[in-house]
Write a protein that holds these residues in place. Sequence first.
Motif, PDB file in Angstrom:
ATOM      1  N   ALA B  87       0.869  -1.179   0.000  1.00 51.51           N
ATOM      2  CA  ALA B  87       0.000   0.000   0.000  1.00 51.51           C
ATOM      3  C   ALA B  87       0.901   1.221   0.000  1.00 51.51           C
ATOM      4  N   GLU B  88       0.742   2.011  -1.024  1.00 49.66           N
ATOM      5  CA  GLU B  88       1.563   3.215  -1.124  1.00 49.66           C
ATOM      6  C   GLU B  88       0.755   4.373  -0.554  1.00 49.66           C
ATOM      7  N   ALA B  91      -0.285  10.529   1.111  1.00 51.40           N
ATOM      8  CA  ALA B  91      -0.172  11.610   2.086  1.00 51.40           C
ATOM      9  C   ALA B  91      -0.268  10.989   3.464  1.00 51.40           C
ATOM     10  N   GLU B  92      -0.004  11.807   4.467  1.00 45.29           N
ATOM     11  CA  GLU B  92       0.015  11.271   5.815  1.00 45.29           C
ATOM     12  C   GLU B  92      -1.355  10.824   6.279  1.00 45.29           C
ATOM     13  N   THR B  93      -2.395  11.366   5.655  1.00 43.82           N
ATOM     14  CA  THR B  93      -3.744  10.935   6.015  1.00 43.82           C
ATOM     15  C   THR B  93      -3.997   9.494   5.596  1.00 43.82           C
ATOM     16  N   ASP B  94      -3.182   8.962   4.680  1.00 40.45           N
ATOM     17  CA  ASP B  94      -3.397   7.595   4.213  1.00 40.45           C
ATOM     18  C   ASP B  94      -2.810   6.542   5.156  1.00 40.45           C
ATOM     19  N   GLY B  96      -3.099   5.679   8.411  1.00 42.87           N
ATOM     20  CA  GLY B  96      -4.036   4.907   9.218  1.00 42.87           C
ATOM     21  C   GLY B  96      -4.847   3.947   8.363  1.00 42.87           C
ATOM     22  N   PRO B  97      -5.555   4.468   7.341  1.00 43.98           N
ATOM     23  CA  PRO B  97      -6.347   3.574   6.488  1.00 43.98           C
ATOM     24  C   PRO B  97      -5.507   2.477   5.830  1.00 43.98           C
ATOM     25  N   ASN B  98      -4.301   2.801   5.389  1.00 40.72           N
ATOM     26  CA  ASN B  98      -3.472   1.794   4.724  1.00 40.72           C
ATOM     27  C   ASN B  98      -3.090   0.670   5.673  1.00 40.72           C
ATOM     28  N   ASP B 100      -4.662  -0.179   8.346  1.00 40.30           N
ATOM     29  CA  ASP B 100      -5.886  -0.906   8.661  1.00 40.30           C
ATOM     30  C   ASP B 100      -6.245  -1.873   7.529  1.00 40.30           C
ATOM     31  N   ALA B 101      -6.095  -1.397   6.288  1.00 36.85           N
ATOM     32  CA  ALA B 101      -6.397  -2.264   5.147  1.00 36.85           C
ATOM     33  C   ALA B 101      -5.508  -3.505   5.168  1.00 36.85           C
ATOM     34  N   MET B 102      -4.250  -3.333   5.596  1.00 36.41           N
ATOM     35  CA  MET B 102      -3.326  -4.458   5.662  1.00 36.41           C
ATOM     36  C   MET B 102      -3.733  -5.429   6.762  1.00 36.41           C
ATOM     37  N   LEU B 116       7.216   8.669  10.523  1.00 34.61           N
ATOM     38  CA  LEU B 116       5.882   9.261  10.441  1.00 34.61           C
ATOM     39  C   LEU B 116       4.808   8.212  10.698  1.00 34.61           C
ATOM     40  N   ASP B 119       3.319   6.329  15.164  1.00 32.67           N
ATOM     41  CA  ASP B 119       2.109   6.315  15.997  1.00 32.67           C
ATOM     42  C   ASP B 119       1.089   5.314  15.480  1.00 32.67           C
ATOM     43  N   GLU B 123      -0.305   1.951  17.504  1.00 34.19           N
ATOM     44  CA  GLU B 123      -1.721   1.702  17.790  1.00 34.19           C
ATOM     45  C   GLU B 123      -2.199   0.400  17.164  1.00 34.19           C
TER      46      GLU B 123
END
Lengths: 454, 371
Positions: B87-88, B91-94, B96-98, B100-102, B116, B119, B123
Amino acid sequence: MSADEPGRQTRKRHERGSKSAVDGDEQRLVAAAELGDGTQPPPAVPATGESLHPELREQQSVMQRIVTGNALVSVLAVVLALIAGGILIALTNEEVARTSSYFFARPQDMLGAAWTAASEAYIALFQGSVFNSDGSTFARMIYPLTQTLTVATPLICAALGVALAFRAGLFNIGAQGQIIIGATLAAWVGFSWHLPVGLHLLLVILAGIVGGALWGGLVGLLKAKTGAHEVIVSIMLNYVAINLVLYLLTIPAFQRPGSTNPISPQLDETAMYPPLFGDTFRLHWGFIVAILATFFAWWLLNRSTIGFELRAVGSNPHAARTAGISVTKGYVIVMVLAGALAGLAGTAQVAGTEQVLTAGVAASFGFDAITVALLGRSTPWGTFAAGVLFGAFRAGGVTMQTNTGTAIDIVLVVQSLIVLFIAAPPLVRTIFRLPEPGQLTAKPRKTASTGGAA
Amino acid sequence: MKTSLRNIKRGTGLSAAVLGASALVLTACGAPPAEEGGSGSPAAEATDYRGCIVSDSGGFDDRSFNQSSYEGLKMAEQDLGIKISEAESQAETDFGPNVDAMVQADCNMILTVGFLLGDVTKEAAADNPETNFAIVDYSDPEFTDNVKPIIYDTAQAAFLAGYAAAATSETGKVATYGGMNIPTVTIFMDGFADGVDYYNKQKDANVELLGWDKKSQNGTFVGNFEDQGKGKTNTLNFINEGADIIMPVAGPVGLGTLDAVIEANADGKDAKVVWVDSDGYETAGKAEEFILTSVMKLMGNAVEDVIKTDTEGKFDSTPYVGTLENGGVALAPFHDLDAAVSDDTKSELETIKKAIISGDIKVESKASPQQ
């Protein structure tokens, strides 16, 4: 360059008396001014400029027409962009590349592979953004939708700011900087002050709004007082903002104790937006704030005096000035409001999802916001819908990438194509054989049937 | 006047649209580029083990740590027959979702790249104790015991590079600059500065270092990892100030330095480059003849090792620290410029390397991993 120049001239000429007006331009302006001077409240200046004098509408800038274009064009632009994106997905697929080598021998192989590649990618996009039927629990199934709304939250806030500025005739490219400054101030209040629940979050939100409003207001002030062009000023202030936050992150006050990484401490628990549906979901109360902000923008534009004045300034600053509306004041007010909304987006980032301040806290939301505002035709609820759509793209792009191996860049391509199609309404109209908007009232049926026959 | 301007604008909009459309058509005609996606080769399907990677915002083609880590995972895919997912992050907003997707994709090991993601990794690891995590270039005492930090004491190899540069410099001036003032960058610069200092002390020389002051921890930075033009300008400035060996610590920005050095050599000057992260002679793709050496951070091997131990069920959370001793960091060969480095210097470098490994020479940097 200055908007004041021609306006002042017009006013002077107007004072000399409308009889001396020889220029067709002036006559129209005077007519518009008289309209505004009447005792009856003048009719709201429609964003589309449909009911204005046809020649006066010609005066509207290309930008105004693009940012407040037809809703149908917006929808069709999305459709076209998705089709083009699907073609690109298919083209970059390995299986399609393999089967295309013998395309003329057995074309159905390649076409089938292309269809599978594109449809699988879009199904994954849908599963990642709306509803995941493969989820193990119900929470997991609807998780994508909440994820979409979470990503949409800062987008909506920032895009509302851009849309407001559009309506006042300003091209606010500075949302990125406004988000960054809003986020910086909000984060600083969030991690360095320690206050009770409720009050802390309130101050964090306020700090975000103030930070953004300062950064946006500066643009408005420079435009109003010196005639500096808002596009240039706001772009440059983006650089100032990003470098300012980069600098701040190198000083210990913004770093974690014992670390020199450019990342701030986590915000206090009391400074965070509480989750909307419990800890399972990332969706937070910032989304409710975004809905309220949308409502506020709608009320401001359509129900308030300021909103009317802003729209008047946006439709025709010269006429607005002649009608006694202070254009300079309008520019400052709208940029303060735009900045405040972008600041809210920054707050949603630091106090909602990211929990820390880093140099990349604004992602590309400030620039995406321009697209969202364009797509939403600069109306508050249109912007809201467009924000949700872009949130879905971003959220779904992650699943698309992990499940099908489709590069996430395709999402960016689709977004960019949307802008391209929106910016070129004639292209969209030609593709779908839609009539010219001007001809719609003149000879609607004939145009349509001619288009169909051709 | 006004009307004509508007017409031009409209014309531009239309032609832009036509251009875009024709670009699409052209793409459709051309051969589709090879996809580097994670569909993987089904040939080596020996195990159900799935290794996953989440990049930071630099992407997997950053010629730096994202790329090396990704290559490590690719090696594991080939050698161990595992499945991989990637998962590339744009941006930094990606992040968490990335991640989680993994987790949702049932990965056995999730590799995250860069501080970066610290954190997010912390979690996710706490929430998913059955999944193992590894993170490159970051360590945190609060990590749960399913996270393995992969960190590097790069200053050790940079020390050798600094010494070699000081010994090779003909002008008595060497230089370095960074992408950003962050620990993973400044650790190179600290080591380089120490190496130069050590040479000065040993040889009673006075080689000057431009672009970095270890005491004040400040120097020349581009401010990002993208602006190659600025890398070139920085380098030309250094060369004009008399430096003849430059070490860019800025990922792809270093390519700008190579451009500047090619130009300087065409002008009759004698400038050289110390590359970082990988052996620039093999990876930079140009100006190989001017690359003196490289400070290598061999992330690929470490990543493959960590995955290998995990497939064998021997995962542990002790940080992997790449040093000269375990070969996690190293100085690359001199390749074409082998003759430029005297045999004395080469043997001294060997001695220094041994001394660093034995602890006789202490290379200290504020950015060094604390153990």
